[in-house]
Structure formats: structure tokens, C-alpha cells
Design a protein around this motif. Sequence first.
Motif, PDB file in Angstrom:
ATOM      1  N   GLU A   1       0.836  -1.185   0.000  1.00 40.43           N
ATOM      2  CA  GLU A   1       0.000   0.000   0.000  1.00 40.43           C
ATOM      3  C   GLU A   1       0.878   1.245   0.000  1.00 40.43           C
ATOM      4  O   GLU A   1       2.044   1.202   0.382  1.00 40.43           O
ATOM      5  CB  GLU A   1      -0.923   0.001   1.221  1.00 40.43           C
ATOM      6  CG  GLU A   1      -0.192  -0.059   2.549  1.00 40.43           C
ATOM      7  CD  GLU A   1      -1.152  -0.093   3.728  1.00 40.43           C
ATOM      8  OE1 GLU A   1      -2.365  -0.101   3.488  1.00 40.43           O
ATOM      9  OE2 GLU A   1      -0.675  -0.114   4.877  1.00 40.43           O
ATOM     10  N   ASP A   2       0.285   2.348  -0.413  1.00 42.20           N
ATOM     11  CA  ASP A   2       1.028   3.606  -0.461  1.00 42.20           C
ATOM     12  C   ASP A   2       1.224   4.149   0.949  1.00 42.20           C
ATOM     13  O   ASP A   2       0.248   4.368   1.684  1.00 42.20           O
ATOM     14  CB  ASP A   2       0.272   4.636  -1.305  1.00 42.20           C
ATOM     15  CG  ASP A   2       0.242   4.254  -2.774  1.00 42.20           C
ATOM     16  OD1 ASP A   2       0.624   3.113  -3.082  1.00 42.20           O
ATOM     17  OD2 ASP A   2      -0.173   5.088  -3.598  1.00 42.20           O
ATOM     18  N   LYS A   3       2.474   4.394   1.327  1.00 41.84           N
ATOM     19  CA  LYS A   3       2.761   4.985   2.625  1.00 41.84           C
ATOM     20  C   LYS A   3       4.191   5.500   2.631  1.00 41.84           C
ATOM     21  O   LYS A   3       5.014   5.138   1.792  1.00 41.84           O
ATOM     22  CB  LYS A   3       2.564   3.971   3.755  1.00 41.84           C
ATOM     23  CG  LYS A   3       3.543   2.808   3.750  1.00 41.84           C
ATOM     24  CD  LYS A   3       3.320   1.918   4.957  1.00 41.84           C
ATOM     25  CE  LYS A   3       4.334   0.772   5.004  1.00 41.84           C
ATOM     26  NZ  LYS A   3       4.154  -0.078   6.190  1.00 41.84           N
ATOM     27  N   THR A   4       4.481   6.362   3.602  1.00 40.44           N
ATOM     28  CA  THR A   4       5.833   6.863   3.804  1.00 40.44           C
ATOM     29  C   THR A   4       6.327   6.420   5.174  1.00 40.44           C
ATOM     30  O   THR A   4       5.542   6.276   6.116  1.00 40.44           O
ATOM     31  CB  THR A   4       5.871   8.405   3.718  1.00 40.44           C
ATOM     32  OG1 THR A   4       4.999   8.957   4.710  1.00 40.44           O
ATOM     33  CG2 THR A   4       5.455   8.876   2.339  1.00 40.44           C
ATOM     34  N   THR A   5       7.631   6.198   5.270  1.00 36.95           N
ATOM     35  CA  THR A   5       8.257   5.748   6.509  1.00 36.95           C
ATOM     36  C   THR A   5       9.365   6.722   6.870  1.00 36.95           C
ATOM     37  O   THR A   5      10.220   7.015   6.030  1.00 36.95           O
ATOM     38  CB  THR A   5       8.839   4.333   6.352  1.00 36.95           C
ATOM     39  OG1 THR A   5       7.817   3.459   5.874  1.00 36.95           O
ATOM     40  CG2 THR A   5       9.377   3.816   7.671  1.00 36.95           C
ATOM     41  N   PRO A   6       9.404   7.247   8.097  1.00 34.67           N
ATOM     42  CA  PRO A   6      10.463   8.186   8.483  1.00 34.67           C
ATOM     43  C   PRO A   6      11.849   7.542   8.447  1.00 34.67           C
ATOM     44  O   PRO A   6      11.992   6.324   8.557  1.00 34.67           O
ATOM     45  CB  PRO A   6      10.069   8.592   9.914  1.00 34.67           C
ATOM     46  CG  PRO A   6       8.630   8.242  10.044  1.00 34.67           C
ATOM     47  CD  PRO A   6       8.406   7.057   9.159  1.00 34.67           C
ATOM     48  N   GLY A   7      12.857   8.381   8.311  1.00 31.41           N
ATOM     49  CA  GLY A   7      14.226   7.893   8.176  1.00 31.41           C
ATOM     50  C   GLY A   7      14.732   7.139   9.383  1.00 31.41           C
ATOM     51  O   GLY A   7      15.438   6.134   9.249  1.00 31.41           O
TER      52      GLY A   7
ATOM     53  N   GLY B   1      23.523  10.491  11.887  1.00 32.51           N
ATOM     54  CA  GLY B   1      22.763  11.102  12.964  1.00 32.51           C
ATOM     55  C   GLY B   1      21.405  11.635  12.549  1.00 32.51           C
ATOM     56  O   GLY B   1      20.968  11.512  11.393  1.00 32.51           O
ATOM     57  N   ASN B   2      20.741  12.261  13.516  1.00 33.39           N
ATOM     58  CA  ASN B   2      19.388  12.788  13.287  1.00 33.39           C
ATOM     59  C   ASN B   2      19.371  13.917  12.273  1.00 33.39           C
ATOM     60  O   ASN B   2      18.357  14.146  11.617  1.00 33.39           O
ATOM     61  CB  ASN B   2      18.790  13.289  14.610  1.00 33.39           C
ATOM     62  CG  ASN B   2      18.318  12.146  15.493  1.00 33.39           C
ATOM     63  OD1 ASN B   2      17.851  11.133  14.991  1.00 33.39           O
ATOM     64  ND2 ASN B   2      18.461  12.306  16.797  1.00 33.39           N
ATOM     65  N   GLY B   3      20.484  14.639  12.158  1.00 35.78           N
ATOM     66  CA  GLY B   3      20.530  15.719  11.178  1.00 35.78           C
ATOM     67  C   GLY B   3      20.210  15.227   9.780  1.00 35.78           C
ATOM     68  O   GLY B   3      19.553  15.924   8.998  1.00 35.78           O
TER      69      GLY B   3
ATOM     70  N   TYR C   1      23.720  18.003   7.579  1.00 33.70           N
ATOM     71  CA  TYR C   1      24.502  16.797   7.353  1.00 33.70           C
ATOM     72  C   TYR C   1      25.425  17.053   6.174  1.00 33.70           C
ATOM     73  O   TYR C   1      25.290  18.061   5.473  1.00 33.70           O
ATOM     74  CB  TYR C   1      23.583  15.601   7.059  1.00 33.70           C
ATOM     75  CG  TYR C   1      22.684  15.807   5.850  1.00 33.70           C
ATOM     76  CD1 TYR C   1      23.094  15.423   4.572  1.00 33.70           C
ATOM     77  CD2 TYR C   1      21.444  16.415   5.984  1.00 33.70           C
ATOM     78  CE1 TYR C   1      22.290  15.625   3.474  1.00 33.70           C
ATOM     79  CE2 TYR C   1      20.626  16.624   4.884  1.00 33.70           C
ATOM     80  CZ  TYR C   1      21.053  16.228   3.631  1.00 33.70           C
ATOM     81  OH  TYR C   1      20.256  16.443   2.540  1.00 33.70           O
ATOM     82  N   SER C   2      26.364  16.144   5.969  1.00 34.50           N
ATOM     83  CA  SER C   2      27.299  16.263   4.848  1.00 34.50           C
ATOM     84  C   SER C   2      26.680  15.615   3.610  1.00 34.50           C
ATOM     85  O   SER C   2      26.595  14.383   3.520  1.00 34.50           O
ATOM     86  CB  SER C   2      28.640  15.600   5.185  1.00 34.50           C
ATOM     87  OG  SER C   2      29.484  15.588   4.054  1.00 34.50           O
ATOM     88  N   PHE C   3      26.223  16.447   2.689  1.00 30.55           N
ATOM     89  CA  PHE C   3      25.584  15.936   1.482  1.00 30.55           C
ATOM     90  C   PHE C   3      26.548  15.045   0.691  1.00 30.55           C
ATOM     91  O   PHE C   3      26.153  13.999   0.163  1.00 30.55           O
ATOM     92  CB  PHE C   3      25.111  17.111   0.625  1.00 30.55           C
ATOM     93  CG  PHE C   3      24.425  16.712  -0.648  1.00 30.55           C
ATOM     94  CD1 PHE C   3      23.100  16.341  -0.653  1.00 30.55           C
ATOM     95  CD2 PHE C   3      25.119  16.704  -1.856  1.00 30.55           C
ATOM     96  CE1 PHE C   3      22.458  15.970  -1.832  1.00 30.55           C
ATOM     97  CE2 PHE C   3      24.503  16.342  -3.034  1.00 30.55           C
ATOM     98  CZ  PHE C   3      23.159  15.972  -3.024  1.00 30.55           C
ATOM     99  N   THR C   4      27.796  15.446   0.624  1.00 32.30           N
ATOM    100  CA  THR C   4      28.786  14.690  -0.143  1.00 32.30           C
ATOM    101  C   THR C   4      29.018  13.305   0.451  1.00 32.30           C
ATOM    102  O   THR C   4      29.072  12.307  -0.278  1.00 32.30           O
ATOM    103  CB  THR C   4      30.111  15.470  -0.187  1.00 32.30           C
ATOM    104  OG1 THR C   4      29.889  16.750  -0.780  1.00 32.30           O
ATOM    105  CG2 THR C   4      31.145  14.715  -1.002  1.00 32.30           C
ATOM    106  N   GLU C   5      29.120  13.215   1.777  1.00 32.21           N
ATOM    107  CA  GLU C   5      29.362  11.926   2.413  1.00 32.21           C
ATOM    108  C   GLU C   5      28.158  11.003   2.258  1.00 32.21           C
ATOM    109  O   GLU C   5      28.318   9.790   2.061  1.00 32.21           O
ATOM    110  CB  GLU C   5      29.699  12.122   3.888  1.00 32.21           C
ATOM    111  CG  GLU C   5      31.049  12.803   4.117  1.00 32.21           C
ATOM    112  CD  GLU C   5      31.367  12.943   5.593  1.00 32.21           C
ATOM    113  OE1 GLU C   5      30.588  12.411   6.424  1.00 32.21           O
ATOM    114  OE2 GLU C   5      32.388  13.590   5.928  1.00 32.21           O
ATOM    115  N   VAL C   6      26.957  11.551   2.344  1.00 33.55           N
ATOM    116  CA  VAL C   6      25.752  10.729   2.153  1.00 33.55           C
ATOM    117  C   VAL C   6      25.695  10.195   0.723  1.00 33.55           C
ATOM    118  O   VAL C   6      25.372   9.026   0.490  1.00 33.55           O
ATOM    119  CB  VAL C   6      24.493  11.541   2.498  1.00 33.55           C
ATOM    120  CG1 VAL C   6      23.236  10.754   2.135  1.00 33.55           C
ATOM    121  CG2 VAL C   6      24.477  11.896   3.977  1.00 33.55           C
TER     122      VAL C   6
END
Length: 519
Positions: A100-106, A124-126, A164-169
Motif C-alpha cells: 500500500e502507499d505509505k511513507t516511513t520516516p528515516g 545522525g538525526n541531522g 549533514y554532509s551531502f557529499t558523504e551521504v
Amino acid sequence: MGKTRKEPIAEMFESVSDGLKQLYRQKIRPVEEMYRFGEFYSPLLNDSDFDAKPMVLLLGQYSVGKTSFIKYLLGRDFPGAHIGPEPTTDRFIAVMHGNEDKTTPGNALAVSANMPFRGLEMFGNGFLNKFQGAQLDSPLLHHVTLIDTPGVLSGEKQRIGRTYSFTEVCGWFASRADVILLLFDAHKLDISDEFKDAIEALKGHDDKIRVVLNKADAVDAQKLLRIYGALMWSLGKVVKTPECVRVYIGSFWDQPLKGSEWSRQLFEAEMRDLLTDLKNVPKNAAVRKVNELVKRVRLAKAHAYIVGHLKKEMPSMFGKDKAQSKLLANLEEHFLKVHRAHTLPVGDFPDVTKFKAVMEAHDLSKFPKLDMKQITAMEEVLSKEIPRLMAQFPQEGTQPGSAVGQALTHVTEHVASQKPEVAQIGYTKPAEPMPAHPQLAYQSPYPQTAAPPAAAQPAWAVSPQDKAKYDEVFVSIGPVNGLASGLAIRPILERSGLPVDVLRQVPEASRKCLGSVSE
């Protein structure tokens, strides 16, 4: 009389993924934990990383069509999708299969044992507050997982607001992705500093990168050629490889293609090639997992040799801090010593600056000594275990991607439906010449004798011999009611050697004359 050593009995595994999990858990992960490999490279792997579906990562600056591209592949919207000319996607979205259509938090995704996102906890949470999963029932998502990313900004905006570090992600996702799509807009080819850093973070994954020049039907052919050249020039300054990056040109959304017939044919061919590439992603998933594990084992082995060498150079009692600082100051020399002592490839060594920055936060004296027994076990994984595993499953990963092809049927049909109607071109009798206008006719005031009748003008501008030859060519292509299709005469026109601009006028003249041109 010495006893001969018996070769251990080979284990039998249910699949390639099952075999890789056990080899990693038993022989590779212990070495990574001992020398803290996960803190210098990517985090340690879990079983869910091996069981995960193939992953396709989309990267690009804002409003280049990343979310529209995913919608185009799925044939529908997905939860959390926002499309607009402004920066709409402000988070990483993992588009996965669900009933089913749904979203899940990170945060929930990162702690799920059956999800391949446990390693994201290190950010982390960031970051986890800007990460979510979108689940929906789509045939394509039975086979792959799509990762939508926030648009890369430019200027001062890229330095503020990121927690957060966009590059590292991006580097974390790139190490686990099977295909990385870099999307560019035909109207925005600039590569910002943050986007440049993100592309450079993909180093080591060059074989996964595919470049997509999107919205290419919004410009004419001449501008498209210039845009393509400018894009290749820009990429050459960022993607520092001797090979040219593969660039797919098209317009990846559910609207009809624009432009001339020539450009539409180009876009159709390019879009079909990209779809074929994506269809092969699940087929090559098993081989990709083996390839990624082999790369990881090589890096872990070089890392263990480096740490073992530095540990050996440390004093046993006093002056440890001073000795460590001296070792890290001359790190390149010690890398060279390890390279010569153990004949390790230079490509397996880490970046000196990054390794030094991480090692400065550790105490070298607390690392264990080099354990050659475990190193030998890792080398056996490369030389014996993995070849034996691949021999057990020679057909895995080699079956055609028919299931994925069926899931992308709507996309294939959309591309096929873009073909315009081909104008019919044939021979018709030329119209009679128009009589001279009475007001423009010149009449002499003097009487004149009757002039002899003018010789009849030939109806053809070619000789009878040439006309007979051309008639044979026309009959050979199978005209219907005196007409031949443009596709049939195209090879003949191309062999004529006329310039492209002249040839392009033939279909236009045909359309102006209601589907035919005069003989």
C-alpha cells in the motif's frame, strides 16, 4: 613421514548472496572490526546489505527532472513526490515496493533489520530527519529500489541549511548503488561547487555512472549540439577519467517529444538504450555484489597492512604521541614501504589526507598487531572461495531481464508511440505552366509576321537514359499507387551525396504538396 594437508570441503550455499554473507561474516568482518575499517571507509555490512534489491541513485541539481524521471519509470506518482520548477525535493527518498502507499520516516528505516539502511545511522538525526521511504505497489519496484535526492543548490544557499554532509551521504549511497544517474537540464549545465564535490565523491564507482541530458527536446538541433559539447567539456573537468562518460539524450516524462523528425529519432534511440541499460540492472545484481565485495576485501587487506606497519613502528613504552605524530607527518613514505614490502597495488591504498585525518583521532598503540593468519584467510576468499561460489551458480545473474521489461512496458510503449507519420513521396505529372497575365503581356504596336512555332520543351530535366534508370530504381522500392514512403527512399537520398539541408527539404516539400511531389 609428514601428513598431507587435506583440502577443506567446500560449503554449499543457496545463492550467491547467501554465500557472500557467510564469507563476509566469517572471514572478512573480523578483520574489519579488528582494524576499525568502518571508521576509515564505509560502515560494516549487515545481512540486509547482501539481500537488498538493486539500487538506482539519481543525482542532479534542482529542477532537472529527477522526480519526474522516477514517475516516468513507475507510470504513476509516489508518496512524498513534489514536482515544480523550484527546489521541491528537500530530502532523500527511497522509493521501494509495498502493498500500500505509505511513507516511513528515516529513523524507522535506519533501525529496520530487513532494510539496507542501517549504515545511515552514522550521519545522525541531522540526516535521518531528511530521509524517508516511499512505499507503493509498482511492478518495477519488485526488482529495484530508486533513490531520489534533493536538488543540489548553488552559491551561498548550498552552505547553509544542511544539517549533514551531502557529499558523504552521496558517497554512502554510491557505494551500494548498482547504477548512478547524473541528470542535467539542457538549459542549466553549470556544475556548482557542491555538485562538483558530490561527483568527486563517486570516485571508484565510475563504472556505475550514467549521464542523462534531460529536456533535450526543448531546444533545436543546432543548440543541442552546442549543449552536448559544453556538457562534455564541463564533465571532463570534474570526472577525471581517460574514458568518455556515456551520455543519454532525451526527455524523460510522459509528454510527447518535440522537435524535428531527425531529433525525435535521436531521442527515441537514446531513450531505448537507457531503458535497456536499466532492464539489465537486476540481471547483473549478483555479479555486482561479488564485484563490490572483492573491492572491499582488497581495501580491507591494504588497510590491515598499513595499520600493522604503523603499529610496528610505534615505541612500546614512552613517547607514543610524538612517534605517532611523526609517523602521520611522513605517511606517504610509510605507504610506499608497505607497497614495496607486500607488493600491494597502488589503487588499493586510501587517500593520504583522509586517512591521516581519521587516524589522528585514534591511538595507534591500541591497534592490534598484524595477524597474518586472518590476512591469509582473506586472500583465500579472493583466490578460492569466491571463484568456487561463482562456479556453483554459473547461471545466476545471466537470465534476461524479461520481468523488468514487462514492468517497463508502459515506458517502452510511450517511446515507440513518438514516431511521427512518415510523409508519402511519389511521382506525379507536372502541372501545366500558368498562362501569362494579360496585364503584364507585352504587345508590340508594329505589325509582325507570324513567328515559327517554338520547339516543344522537354518535360524532364534529365536525359531519357537517366530517366529510365531512375524509373527502375523507383519500381525496385515497391511503390503503392505511384507513391513510395519516406523510409523507403531515405537510403537512396542519402547515397545521392546532397547536403543534409537540401535533403531535409524533400519531406517538407512533400507535406506542402499534400503528400506528394511532382516528378
